[in-house]
Design a protein around this motif. Structure first.
Motif, PDB file in Angstrom:
ATOM      1  N   GLN A 113      51.727  -6.373  16.662  1.00  0.00           N
ATOM      2  CA  GLN A 113      51.189  -7.548  16.105  1.00  0.00           C
ATOM      3  C   GLN A 113      49.700  -7.574  15.821  1.00  0.00           C
ATOM      4  OE1 GLN A 113      52.345 -10.302  19.088  1.00  0.00           O
ATOM      5  NE2 GLN A 113      54.449 -10.729  18.048  1.00  0.00           N
ATOM      6  N   ILE A 114      49.080  -6.636  16.429  1.00  0.00           N
ATOM      7  CA  ILE A 114      47.448  -6.423  16.176  1.00  0.00           C
ATOM      8  C   ILE A 114      47.196  -5.670  15.073  1.00  0.00           C
ATOM      9  CG2 ILE A 114      45.358  -6.211  17.308  1.00  0.00           C
ATOM     10  CD1 ILE A 114      46.577  -6.953  19.652  1.00  0.00           C
ATOM     11  N   LEU A 127      37.118  -4.829  13.436  1.00  0.00           N
ATOM     12  CA  LEU A 127      36.244  -5.708  13.333  1.00  0.00           C
ATOM     13  C   LEU A 127      35.511  -6.422  14.782  1.00  0.00           C
ATOM     14  CD1 LEU A 127      35.203  -7.999  11.345  1.00  0.00           C
ATOM     15  CD2 LEU A 127      36.918  -9.564  12.037  1.00  0.00           C
ATOM     16  N   MET A 128      36.484  -6.404  15.693  1.00  0.00           N
ATOM     17  CA  MET A 128      36.050  -6.775  17.041  1.00  0.00           C
ATOM     18  C   MET A 128      35.183  -5.618  17.531  1.00  0.00           C
ATOM     19  SD  MET A 128      37.404  -9.681  17.512  1.00  0.00           S
ATOM     20  CE  MET A 128      37.014 -10.059  19.272  1.00  0.00           C
ATOM     21  N   PHE A 129      35.319  -4.589  17.391  1.00  0.00           N
ATOM     22  CA  PHE A 129      34.185  -3.595  17.922  1.00  0.00           C
ATOM     23  C   PHE A 129      32.888  -3.660  17.193  1.00  0.00           C
ATOM     24  CE2 PHE A 129      37.795  -1.086  19.977  1.00  0.00           C
ATOM     25  CZ  PHE A 129      37.469  -1.182  21.143  1.00  0.00           C
ATOM     26  N   GLY A 130      33.172  -3.694  15.860  1.00  0.00           N
ATOM     27  CA  GLY A 130      31.879  -3.979  14.980  1.00  0.00           C
ATOM     28  C   GLY A 130      31.106  -5.290  15.490  1.00  0.00           C
ATOM     29  N   ALA A 144      31.392  -6.472  18.522  1.00  0.00           N
ATOM     30  CA  ALA A 144      30.643  -6.316  20.026  1.00  0.00           C
ATOM     31  C   ALA A 144      29.453  -5.323  19.919  1.00  0.00           C
ATOM     32  CB  ALA A 144      31.838  -5.709  20.560  1.00  0.00           C
ATOM     33  N   LEU A 145      29.522  -4.440  19.030  1.00  0.00           N
ATOM     34  CA  LEU A 145      28.156  -3.577  18.532  1.00  0.00           C
ATOM     35  C   LEU A 145      27.314  -4.603  18.341  1.00  0.00           C
ATOM     36  CD1 LEU A 145      29.573  -0.210  17.216  1.00  0.00           C
ATOM     37  CD2 LEU A 145      28.176  -0.348  19.084  1.00  0.00           C
ATOM     38  N   LEU A 146      27.352  -5.217  17.244  1.00  0.00           N
ATOM     39  CA  LEU A 146      26.226  -6.048  16.715  1.00  0.00           C
ATOM     40  C   LEU A 146      25.963  -7.013  18.014  1.00  0.00           C
ATOM     41  CD1 LEU A 146      24.749  -7.183  14.303  1.00  0.00           C
ATOM     42  CD2 LEU A 146      26.593  -9.049  14.100  1.00  0.00           C
ATOM     43  N   LEU A 147      26.947  -7.682  18.732  1.00  0.00           N
ATOM     44  CA  LEU A 147      26.166  -8.473  19.958  1.00  0.00           C
ATOM     45  C   LEU A 147      25.491  -7.746  20.945  1.00  0.00           C
ATOM     46  CD1 LEU A 147      29.093 -10.851  20.202  1.00  0.00           C
ATOM     47  CD2 LEU A 147      26.839 -11.535  19.527  1.00  0.00           C
ATOM     48  N   GLY A 169      32.016  -3.046  26.475  1.00  0.00           N
ATOM     49  CA  GLY A 169      32.998  -2.842  27.739  1.00  0.00           C
ATOM     50  C   GLY A 169      34.050  -3.812  27.673  1.00  0.00           C
ATOM     51  N   VAL A 170      34.078  -4.871  27.657  1.00  0.00           N
ATOM     52  CA  VAL A 170      34.941  -6.105  27.421  1.00  0.00           C
ATOM     53  C   VAL A 170      35.816  -5.757  26.397  1.00  0.00           C
ATOM     54  CG1 VAL A 170      35.368  -8.534  27.123  1.00  0.00           C
ATOM     55  CG2 VAL A 170      33.472  -7.784  28.708  1.00  0.00           C
ATOM     56  N   CYS A 171      35.613  -5.785  25.280  1.00  0.00           N
ATOM     57  CA  CYS A 171      36.207  -5.376  24.117  1.00  0.00           C
ATOM     58  C   CYS A 171      37.055  -4.231  24.255  1.00  0.00           C
ATOM     59  CB  CYS A 171      35.378  -5.117  22.782  1.00  0.00           C
ATOM     60  SG  CYS A 171      36.209  -5.078  21.195  1.00  0.00           S
ATOM     61  N   LEU A 172      36.501  -3.129  24.827  1.00  0.00           N
ATOM     62  CA  LEU A 172      37.361  -1.910  25.030  1.00  0.00           C
ATOM     63  C   LEU A 172      38.312  -2.079  26.045  1.00  0.00           C
ATOM     64  CD1 LEU A 172      37.410   1.112  24.006  1.00  0.00           C
ATOM     65  CD2 LEU A 172      35.700   1.703  26.047  1.00  0.00           C
ATOM     66  N   TRP A 173      38.014  -2.750  26.918  1.00  0.00           N
ATOM     67  CA  TRP A 173      39.086  -2.843  28.068  1.00  0.00           C
ATOM     68  C   TRP A 173      39.985  -3.801  27.844  1.00  0.00           C
ATOM     69  CZ3 TRP A 173      33.969  -3.419  31.444  1.00  0.00           C
ATOM     70  CH2 TRP A 173      33.457  -2.347  31.753  1.00  0.00           C
ATOM     71  N   PHE A 174      39.763  -4.900  27.012  1.00  0.00           N
ATOM     72  CA  PHE A 174      40.974  -5.646  26.608  1.00  0.00           C
ATOM     73  C   PHE A 174      42.017  -5.048  25.745  1.00  0.00           C
ATOM     74  CE2 PHE A 174      42.598  -8.455  23.136  1.00  0.00           C
ATOM     75  CZ  PHE A 174      43.288  -9.492  23.888  1.00  0.00           C
ATOM     76  N   PHE A 175      41.162  -4.210  24.734  1.00  0.00           N
ATOM     77  CA  PHE A 175      42.360  -3.442  23.904  1.00  0.00           C
ATOM     78  C   PHE A 175      42.705  -2.357  24.526  1.00  0.00           C
ATOM     79  CE2 PHE A 175      39.920  -5.860  20.322  1.00  0.00           C
ATOM     80  CZ  PHE A 175      41.031  -6.375  19.819  1.00  0.00           C
TER      81      PHE A 175
END
Length: 122
Positions: free
Chosen positions: A7-8, A15-18, A20-23, A41-47
């Motif tokens: 579903q993802i 886009l989420m990793f981009g 997260a890198l920007l932030l 880390g949060v984005c990587l661990w979530f996915f």
């Protein structure tokens, strides 16, 4: 309703990793620089918990090397090493973590964040 890997779309993950890198790379003023969350880390661990077949150790290494190249605050490969090590621990205990309450997953993420920071400091 729970999300499945199908579903993802891959474009959302990129886009989420981009984002997260920007932030992660946006500079903060001095009083607030210590309060920067570990967005990558949060984005990587979530996915990693949600879709481990799409975001695994290879994704952690690539994202870490991109962060190393863009940040240039630590030696090349430090972020990649820290993210791969934390991602491997997360993937090792993935099935156990998915069975418990999401509120109880907080100690795992806190421990991974502490390990990530310890690797970068040393």
């Amino acid at each position: 309703m729970t999300l499945t890997a199908r579903q993802i779309p891959s474009s959302l993950i990129v886009l989420m990793f981009g984002l997260a890198l920007l932030l992660t790379l946006v500079p903060l003023s001095e009083p607030y620089s210590w309060f920067r969350p570990l967005w990558i880390g949060v984005c990587l661990w979530f996915f990693g918990l949600l879709t481990p077949q799409r975001v695994g150790l290879g994704a952690a290494a690539v994202v870490g090397l991109i962060l190393d190249a863009l940040a240039q605050e630590v030696p090349l490969g430090s972020h990649a090493l820290a993210l791969v090590l934390c991602q491997s621990i997360l993937l090792r205990y993935r099935e156990a973590q998915r069975q418990i309450d999401p509120f109880l997953q907080i100690p795992l993420i806190a421990g991974l964040s502490s390990l990530y920071t310890t690797i970068l400091i040393s």
